[in-house]
Design a protein around this motif. Structure first.
Motif, PDB file in Angstrom:
ATOM      1  N   VAL A   2      22.567  36.603  12.777  1.00 18.04           N
ATOM      2  CA  VAL A   2      23.508  35.498  12.572  1.00 18.04           C
ATOM      3  C   VAL A   2      24.906  36.026  12.809  1.00 18.04           C
ATOM      4  O   VAL A   2      25.245  37.136  12.373  1.00 18.04           O
ATOM      5  N   ASP A   3      25.746  35.239  13.486  1.00 16.79           N
ATOM      6  CA  ASP A   3      27.160  35.577  13.614  1.00 16.79           C
ATOM      7  C   ASP A   3      27.867  35.171  12.333  1.00 16.79           C
ATOM      8  O   ASP A   3      27.728  34.029  11.877  1.00 16.79           O
ATOM      9  N   ALA A   4      28.604  36.100  11.765  1.00 14.31           N
ATOM     10  CA  ALA A   4      29.398  35.822  10.570  1.00 14.31           C
ATOM     11  C   ALA A   4      30.837  36.240  10.858  1.00 14.31           C
ATOM     12  O   ALA A   4      31.076  37.253  11.521  1.00 14.31           O
ATOM     13  N   VAL A  58      40.692  38.908  11.327  1.00 15.30           N
ATOM     14  CA  VAL A  58      39.351  38.347  11.229  1.00 15.30           C
ATOM     15  C   VAL A  58      38.415  39.248  12.011  1.00 15.30           C
ATOM     16  O   VAL A  58      38.756  39.727  13.098  1.00 15.30           O
ATOM     17  N   ALA A  59      37.235  39.490  11.429  1.00 10.11           N
ATOM     18  CA  ALA A  59      36.197  40.287  12.078  1.00 10.11           C
ATOM     19  C   ALA A  59      34.960  39.432  12.292  1.00 10.11           C
ATOM     20  O   ALA A  59      34.670  38.524  11.513  1.00 10.11           O
ATOM     21  N   ARG A  60      34.240  39.758  13.346  1.00 13.53           N
ATOM     22  CA  ARG A  60      32.944  39.126  13.615  1.00 13.53           C
ATOM     23  C   ARG A  60      31.871  40.186  13.492  1.00 13.53           C
ATOM     24  O   ARG A  60      31.987  41.272  14.072  1.00 13.53           O
ATOM     25  N   VAL A  61      30.842  39.873  12.723  1.00 16.31           N
ATOM     26  CA  VAL A  61      29.667  40.737  12.626  1.00 16.31           C
ATOM     27  C   VAL A  61      28.440  39.905  12.958  1.00 16.31           C
ATOM     28  O   VAL A  61      28.436  38.686  12.780  1.00 16.31           O
ATOM     29  N   THR A  62      27.417  40.570  13.450  1.00 17.97           N
ATOM     30  CA  THR A  62      26.098  39.956  13.500  1.00 17.97           C
ATOM     31  C   THR A  62      25.286  40.634  12.415  1.00 17.97           C
ATOM     32  O   THR A  62      25.440  41.843  12.173  1.00 17.97           O
ATOM     33  N   ALA A  69      23.900  37.994   0.122  1.00 12.67           N
ATOM     34  CA  ALA A  69      23.857  39.464   0.203  1.00 12.67           C
ATOM     35  C   ALA A  69      25.058  39.991   0.980  1.00 12.67           C
ATOM     36  O   ALA A  69      25.632  41.032   0.622  1.00 12.67           O
ATOM     37  N   LEU A  70      25.453  39.295   2.021  1.00 10.82           N
ATOM     38  CA  LEU A  70      26.642  39.691   2.779  1.00 10.82           C
ATOM     39  C   LEU A  70      27.878  39.580   1.889  1.00 10.82           C
ATOM     40  O   LEU A  70      28.714  40.492   1.871  1.00 10.82           O
ATOM     41  N   LEU A  99      34.036  33.556   6.009  1.00 13.51           N
ATOM     42  CA  LEU A  99      34.523  32.293   6.546  1.00 13.51           C
ATOM     43  C   LEU A  99      33.391  31.424   7.068  1.00 13.51           C
ATOM     44  O   LEU A  99      33.294  30.245   6.740  1.00 13.51           O
ATOM     45  N   LEU A 100      32.586  32.017   7.937  1.00 13.94           N
ATOM     46  CA  LEU A 100      31.500  31.309   8.605  1.00 13.94           C
ATOM     47  C   LEU A 100      30.264  32.187   8.607  1.00 13.94           C
ATOM     48  O   LEU A 100      30.353  33.407   8.764  1.00 13.94           O
ATOM     49  N   TYR A 101      29.124  31.547   8.468  1.00 13.03           N
ATOM     50  CA  TYR A 101      27.833  32.229   8.530  1.00 13.03           C
ATOM     51  C   TYR A 101      26.962  31.393   9.461  1.00 13.03           C
ATOM     52  O   TYR A 101      26.334  30.421   9.037  1.00 13.03           O
ATOM     53  N   GLY A 102      27.018  31.743  10.750  1.00 12.86           N
ATOM     54  CA  GLY A 102      26.356  30.924  11.754  1.00 12.86           C
ATOM     55  C   GLY A 102      26.905  29.511  11.675  1.00 12.86           C
ATOM     56  O   GLY A 102      28.099  29.304  11.508  1.00 12.86           O
ATOM     57  N   ASP A 103      26.008  28.519  11.757  1.00 10.10           N
ATOM     58  CA  ASP A 103      26.445  27.136  11.621  1.00 10.10           C
ATOM     59  C   ASP A 103      26.064  26.571  10.257  1.00 10.10           C
ATOM     60  O   ASP A 103      26.012  25.357  10.054  1.00 10.10           O
ATOM     61  N   ALA A 104      25.838  27.470   9.295  1.00  4.88           N
ATOM     62  CA  ALA A 104      25.398  27.066   7.954  1.00  4.88           C
ATOM     63  C   ALA A 104      26.520  26.412   7.163  1.00  4.88           C
ATOM     64  O   ALA A 104      27.693  26.756   7.306  1.00  4.88           O
ATOM     65  N   THR A 105      26.117  25.487   6.322  1.00  8.11           N
ATOM     66  CA  THR A 105      26.973  24.909   5.290  1.00  8.11           C
ATOM     67  C   THR A 105      26.301  25.235   3.962  1.00  8.11           C
ATOM     68  O   THR A 105      25.179  24.800   3.716  1.00  8.11           O
TER      69      THR A 105
END
Length: 165
Positions: A2-4, A58-62, A69-70, A99-105
């Protein structure tokens, strides 16, 4: 995977070094890979004018870590780098926000994703759009659609800053 997207901020001690240390720690997250880090930006504090300016990125992680847990891992990084929570919006050595965890809400007791005020903050939108110009905020739309609303917020890119994975 997942992209976060993770917001980084600091305004105590040496903020640039704090962000550098946080980026190093993000690169070591289990079950994760650091993909991108924006340049660093200087911004005025929101809500409390009597504290130093922030450095933000801002950082992007997969990751294969679940969102809670993240978040726990991010809170561990904050604590490890000297974060003490004295009061809401207090000056801080480090702040890491998921900020974002894939397209999850997600609406959990300890976590709301997307971050509920991210589209209202220039210090989030500008570095986010630097590394993900087409990112969409679930429930809001394209992140770039929030730029007009934050145009009056004081923020400046810090030349020669930031870390690339």
């Amino acid at each position: 995977m997942v992209d976060a997207y993770i917001a980084l901020g600091a305004n105590l001690g040496d903020p640039a070094r704090q962000l550098d240390a946080a980026v190093d720690a993000l690169a070591l997250l289990p079950e994760s890979r650091l993909i991108a880090v924006s340049d660093y930006y200087r911004s005025a504090p929101v809500g409390y004018a009597d504290q130093p300016d922030f450095h933000n990125a801002v950082a992007r992680v997969t990751t294969t870590l679940a969102a809670p847990a993240l978040l726990d891992a991010l809170l561990g990084i904050e604590t490890g780098l000297g974060r003490h929570r004295s009061f809401r919006n207090a000056p801080r050595t480090l702040d890491l926000d998921l900020l974002l965890y894939g397209d999850a809400t997600l609406h959990l007791p300890q976590l709301n994703v997307p971050h509920p005020r991210m589209h209202e903050r220039a210090f989030v939108l500008l570095p986010l759009l630097e590394i993900a110009p087409d990112v969409v905020i679930p429930g809001f739309g394209p992140a770039k659609d929030g730029l007009a609303a934050v145009a009056g917020q004081a923020i400046a890119r810090i030349p020669g800053s930031g870390r690339r994975p």
